[in-house]
Write a protein that holds these residues in place. Structure first.
Motif, PDB file in Angstrom:
ATOM      1  N   ASP A 212       0.844  -1.198   0.000  1.00  0.00           N
ATOM      2  CA  ASP A 212       0.000   0.000   0.000  1.00  0.00           C
ATOM      3  C   ASP A 212       0.880   1.249   0.000  1.00  0.00           C
ATOM      4  OD1 ASP A 212      -1.580   2.139   0.586  1.00  0.00           O
ATOM      5  OD2 ASP A 212      -2.622   1.199   2.273  1.00  0.00           O
ATOM      6  N   PRO A 213       0.864   2.018  -1.100  1.00  0.00           N
ATOM      7  CA  PRO A 213       1.707   3.216  -1.202  1.00  0.00           C
ATOM      8  C   PRO A 213       1.476   4.195  -0.049  1.00  0.00           C
ATOM      9  CG  PRO A 213       0.741   2.696  -3.323  1.00  0.00           C
ATOM     10  CD  PRO A 213       0.093   1.770  -2.333  1.00  0.00           C
ATOM     11  N   ALA A 214       0.249   4.314   0.396  1.00  0.00           N
ATOM     12  CA  ALA A 214      -0.036   5.246   1.487  1.00  0.00           C
ATOM     13  C   ALA A 214       0.600   4.759   2.788  1.00  0.00           C
ATOM     14  CB  ALA A 214      -1.547   5.393   1.677  1.00  0.00           C
TER      15      ALA A 214
ATOM     16  N   LEU B 258       7.471   5.479   6.186  1.00  0.00           N
ATOM     17  CA  LEU B 258       8.709   6.185   5.904  1.00  0.00           C
ATOM     18  C   LEU B 258       8.797   7.471   6.725  1.00  0.00           C
ATOM     19  CD1 LEU B 258      11.203   5.894   4.166  1.00  0.00           C
ATOM     20  CD2 LEU B 258      10.114   7.389   2.497  1.00  0.00           C
ATOM     21  N   ARG B 259       7.686   8.184   6.816  1.00  0.00           N
ATOM     22  CA  ARG B 259       7.674   9.400   7.640  1.00  0.00           C
ATOM     23  C   ARG B 259       8.072   9.084   9.077  1.00  0.00           C
ATOM     24  NH1 ARG B 259       5.529  13.644   4.914  1.00  0.00           N
ATOM     25  NH2 ARG B 259       3.982  13.127   3.343  1.00  0.00           N
ATOM     26  N   GLU B 260       7.466   8.051   9.606  1.00  0.00           N
ATOM     27  CA  GLU B 260       7.789   7.655  10.984  1.00  0.00           C
ATOM     28  C   GLU B 260       9.259   7.290  11.115  1.00  0.00           C
ATOM     29  OE1 GLU B 260       5.250   4.423  12.098  1.00  0.00           O
ATOM     30  OE2 GLU B 260       3.409   5.566  11.757  1.00  0.00           O
ATOM     31  N   GLN B 261       9.721   6.503  10.176  1.00  0.00           N
ATOM     32  CA  GLN B 261      11.088   6.013  10.248  1.00  0.00           C
ATOM     33  C   GLN B 261      12.110   7.137  10.090  1.00  0.00           C
ATOM     34  OE1 GLN B 261      12.027   3.153  11.182  1.00  0.00           O
ATOM     35  NE2 GLN B 261       9.988   2.255  11.281  1.00  0.00           N
ATOM     36  N   LEU B 262      11.814   8.061   9.235  1.00  0.00           N
ATOM     37  CA  LEU B 262      12.751   9.153   8.983  1.00  0.00           C
ATOM     38  C   LEU B 262      12.980   9.990  10.249  1.00  0.00           C
ATOM     39  CD1 LEU B 262      13.806   8.775   6.291  1.00  0.00           C
ATOM     40  CD2 LEU B 262      12.009  10.202   5.346  1.00  0.00           C
TER      41      LEU B 262
ATOM     42  N   GLU C  12       8.453   1.628  -7.725  1.00  0.00           N
ATOM     43  CA  GLU C  12       7.207   2.361  -7.896  1.00  0.00           C
ATOM     44  C   GLU C  12       6.663   2.820  -6.557  1.00  0.00           C
ATOM     45  OE1 GLU C  12       4.672   0.590 -10.948  1.00  0.00           O
ATOM     46  OE2 GLU C  12       2.973   1.033  -9.627  1.00  0.00           O
ATOM     47  N   ARG C  13       6.415   4.103  -6.420  1.00  0.00           N
ATOM     48  CA  ARG C  13       5.860   4.622  -5.169  1.00  0.00           C
ATOM     49  C   ARG C  13       5.260   6.001  -5.395  1.00  0.00           C
ATOM     50  NH1 ARG C  13      10.433   2.773  -4.423  1.00  0.00           N
ATOM     51  NH2 ARG C  13       9.575   1.578  -2.714  1.00  0.00           N
TER      52      ARG C  13
ATOM     53  N   GLN D  17      -2.535 -10.466  -6.086  1.00  0.00           N
ATOM     54  CA  GLN D  17      -1.834  -9.315  -5.491  1.00  0.00           C
ATOM     55  C   GLN D  17      -1.675  -8.146  -6.462  1.00  0.00           C
ATOM     56  OE1 GLN D  17      -0.866  -9.474  -2.025  1.00  0.00           O
ATOM     57  NE2 GLN D  17      -1.213  -7.353  -2.595  1.00  0.00           N
ATOM     58  N   LEU D  18      -1.224  -8.458  -7.672  1.00  0.00           N
ATOM     59  CA  LEU D  18      -1.091  -7.450  -8.721  1.00  0.00           C
ATOM     60  C   LEU D  18      -0.207  -6.262  -8.346  1.00  0.00           C
ATOM     61  CD1 LEU D  18      -4.798  -7.510  -9.987  1.00  0.00           C
ATOM     62  CD2 LEU D  18      -2.904  -9.100 -10.414  1.00  0.00           C
ATOM     63  N   ASP D  19       0.867  -6.570  -7.707  1.00  0.00           N
ATOM     64  CA  ASP D  19       1.837  -5.522  -7.373  1.00  0.00           C
ATOM     65  C   ASP D  19       2.659  -5.190  -8.621  1.00  0.00           C
ATOM     66  OD1 ASP D  19       4.702  -7.126  -6.974  1.00  0.00           O
ATOM     67  OD2 ASP D  19       2.914  -8.347  -6.648  1.00  0.00           O
ATOM     68  N   PRO D  20       3.485  -4.160  -8.555  1.00  0.00           N
ATOM     69  CA  PRO D  20       4.222  -3.715  -9.740  1.00  0.00           C
ATOM     70  C   PRO D  20       5.060  -4.813 -10.394  1.00  0.00           C
ATOM     71  CG  PRO D  20       4.407  -2.076  -8.008  1.00  0.00           C
ATOM     72  CD  PRO D  20       3.681  -3.243  -7.415  1.00  0.00           C
ATOM     73  N   ARG D  21       5.703  -5.625  -9.588  1.00  0.00           N
ATOM     74  CA  ARG D  21       6.566  -6.652 -10.177  1.00  0.00           C
ATOM     75  C   ARG D  21       5.757  -7.758 -10.846  1.00  0.00           C
ATOM     76  NH1 ARG D  21       8.292  -4.119  -6.538  1.00  0.00           N
ATOM     77  NH2 ARG D  21       7.277  -5.241  -4.851  1.00  0.00           N
ATOM     78  N   THR D  22       4.599  -8.022 -10.297  1.00  0.00           N
ATOM     79  CA  THR D  22       3.686  -8.964 -10.950  1.00  0.00           C
ATOM     80  C   THR D  22       3.316  -8.440 -12.329  1.00  0.00           C
ATOM     81  OG1 THR D  22       2.729  -9.809  -8.907  1.00  0.00           O
ATOM     82  CG2 THR D  22       1.334  -9.887 -10.863  1.00  0.00           C
ATOM     83  N   LEU D  23       3.028  -7.166 -12.393  1.00  0.00           N
ATOM     84  CA  LEU D  23       2.614  -6.585 -13.668  1.00  0.00           C
ATOM     85  C   LEU D  23       3.769  -6.553 -14.671  1.00  0.00           C
ATOM     86  CD1 LEU D  23       0.250  -3.785 -12.325  1.00  0.00           C
ATOM     87  CD2 LEU D  23      -0.287  -6.140 -13.024  1.00  0.00           C
ATOM     88  N   GLN D  24       4.977  -6.455 -14.168  1.00  0.00           N
ATOM     89  CA  GLN D  24       6.135  -6.520 -15.065  1.00  0.00           C
ATOM     90  C   GLN D  24       6.279  -7.917 -15.645  1.00  0.00           C
ATOM     91  OE1 GLN D  24       9.546  -4.988 -12.830  1.00  0.00           O
ATOM     92  NE2 GLN D  24       8.276  -3.325 -12.094  1.00  0.00           N
TER      93      GLN D  24
END
Lengths: 341, 341
Positions: free
Chosen positions: A112-114, A120-124, A137-138, A197-204
DNA sequence: CTGAAAGCGCTTACAG
DNA sequence: CTGAAAGCGCTTACAG
């Protein structure tokens, strides 16, 4: 009887200053001796080390992070832990990073991009020393966050020739194409692509399959079986059954992940569908158990452990300011032809 | 042209002081308003929040940790990530802890007490706010480390009536006994116990099996098939084949983990061994795919997700100084009788 | 309910 | 090669 109330926050912790006093040097010398920074008189280094051992001194990461502006944490962002692929990747990352003194912090994005952005915000905030993130992809916001943070980052699982980007992976599209060519070479004419799942790598990988079929004039949209649900053995079985019922002419199914393919193989046994006699079944990733199936599953071995180590090593170089030779590393893949095709 | 060399370490980061200035209050008031500590004038809280939003202020965890003496990290120590059991556990833990503002740090012990001790030492340096560790068996040094650290700790996977110990799990021995009773009730007389890894919980299940067999006079040491290697589908198949070759009289095999049992079921298909006709096969944990096997696998569903949430909630209470009602929670297990027995 | 002072335990940036 | 000073960005412990 009672302890005298102290105004200060005496914590009892052994500090740099304690070590310095014992060794008869300044705290700065201890700091430098411990980090191996600059040249410190070897004799003093010895004394410092002796004092450290005698007192059992252990540096405080929080103080270190506050003063130096970065922690010893490396944040790894992966989609899932329920795909063994990422477990293997993580193990390799940790095996490389821990001996170098870095802690690995795992963030699960659930594709989930969101959620990735939020993580990432938390981690940063924690000022990671480095970042390892999955795929290219993000969201624009996430991309900007990474860039502006200035934290060294290596991208996992895909290869790219985008300049300035550090990544370690392989061409998902190429791998998808390779399996499709194998099925064609085996004489299959009506080859379905089944994915979840249809994530980016699946679509590739889908793109690779489509490209090969189009090249030989065998592509049809009806051959695409795409289900956004999470990948699982049970789903693979259900898809297989549905797909054959709908289109009995299908003579091969290329499943996008081994768990789906394993489920299909089990369903075939249950339904009495001959594999590879009537229909060939192929998977992707070479997950555990695929070589034990009946028949053993033809699949693509993906070098996730190698990707994990190589990416961690690249990150290590980046974090210590060393030059990184090729900024993108393609580790390839391996077609494993077994009994199911 | 060039920036004036500053003597200070201006970092550009927005700090508490910036927020205070903008809101027209002291940094302390900001600190308190943000943490919801003590009573702060609601109007001031509003002004502080507005300033935080306007400036995009984000607190610095390192400074917080240094000043307050503990971080917002919770360390979770688990043996492996390659057993889906622990992945489910972790997911549940993170789902509970993250919304509460805690970061989860995962340490993988590989079932090695020395590695657990080493990991714990490293983690304790980071002053975790809480600890989640797997099982009750560990080195004395590790035990002492946990106690002396004063960090709240909840033990996972096992139940215990040891006073002062907080744990969430179930009785592994009881679960092992329950499956054995089921096999006996099905009329099986020569029931083997096959296990890999041989970790403490495996041995507890072994004890449950042995106890039941002894109770009916059917126990024999030769029925124990213990292999210290890591658990896997392939190993299960190999053990099944070996065990039947060695002792053709065996009429049931209780595998200590579903991956072993799945491998056995696949091997049975390969070898033409009728299940459950000639031999019953049972597993443990109800891992993904077990219900898809041929025949579907009889197993024990273990409540790992529930354990993860309950333990995380208990830890949350402990970390915030709330009373924790029962210090040990037994979440039970469920016998899932399917086709393989 | 609010704030000024001190300190958490390190490292940076100078100076010598 | 070594050290004194200042500071990292917060919170604790008081005082009012």
């Amino acid at each position: 009887m009672s302890q005298p109330a102290s105004r200060s926050r005496a914590t009892g912790r052994i500090t740099l200053a304690d070590v310095a006093q014992r060794a008869g040097v300044s705290p700065m010398t201890v700091s430098r001796a411990l980090r191996g920074e600059r040249a410190v008189d070897p004799q003093l280094v010895e004394r410092v080390k002796a004092a450290v051992d005698a007192l059992g001194y252990l540096p405080d990461p929080a103080a270190r992070a506050l003063a130096s502006r970065h922690s010893s944490h490396v944040t790894v962002l992966i989609p899932l832990l329920s795909n063994a692929l990422f477990v293997d990747l993580l193990e390799a990352v940790q095996r490389t990073l821990r001996p170098a003194g870095y802690q690995t912090l795992i963030g699960i994005t659930h594709y989930d991009p969101a959620e990735e952005e939020q993580l990432l915000r938390e981690q940063l905030l924690h000022r990671p020393a480095g970042l390892l993130v999955t795929g290219l992809e993000r969201s624009d916001a996430t991309r900007a966050l990474i860039e502006r943070s200035g934290v060294p980052c290596v991208y996992l699982m895909e290869a790219s020739d985008q300049p300035g980007l550090h990544c370690v992976g392989f061409s998902q599209q190429e791998a998808g194409a390779a399996m499709t060519r194998h099925l064609l070479a085996r004489g299959r004419r009506r080859i379905a692509f089944a994915a979840a799942q249809l994530d980016p790598r699946t679509l590739q990988r889908l793109a690779g399959w489509r490209h090969e079929l189009e090249a030989v004039g065998l592509y049809q949209p009806a051959l695409e079986w795409l289900d956004p649900a999470p990948s699982s053995i049970a789903l693979g079985g259900a898809m297989f059954e549905r797909l054959l019922a709908h289109d009995p002419g299908i003579d091969a199914v290329f499943f996008n992940n081994d768990d789906l393919a394993q489920g299909a193989l089990l369903a075939a046994l249950r339904l009495g569908v001959a594999v590879p006699g009537r229909v060939a079944v192929a998977g992707f990733n070479d997950l555990t158990g695929s070589d034990q199936m009946l028949p053993p599953l033809t699949t693509v071995r993906t070098p996730r452990a190698e990707i994990g180590s190589a990416a961690a090593q690249m990150l290590l170089a980046l974090m210590t300011g060393q030059p990184v030779q090729p900024s993108s590393v393609d580790l390839g893949y391996e077609l494993l032809v077994r009994g199911s095709t």
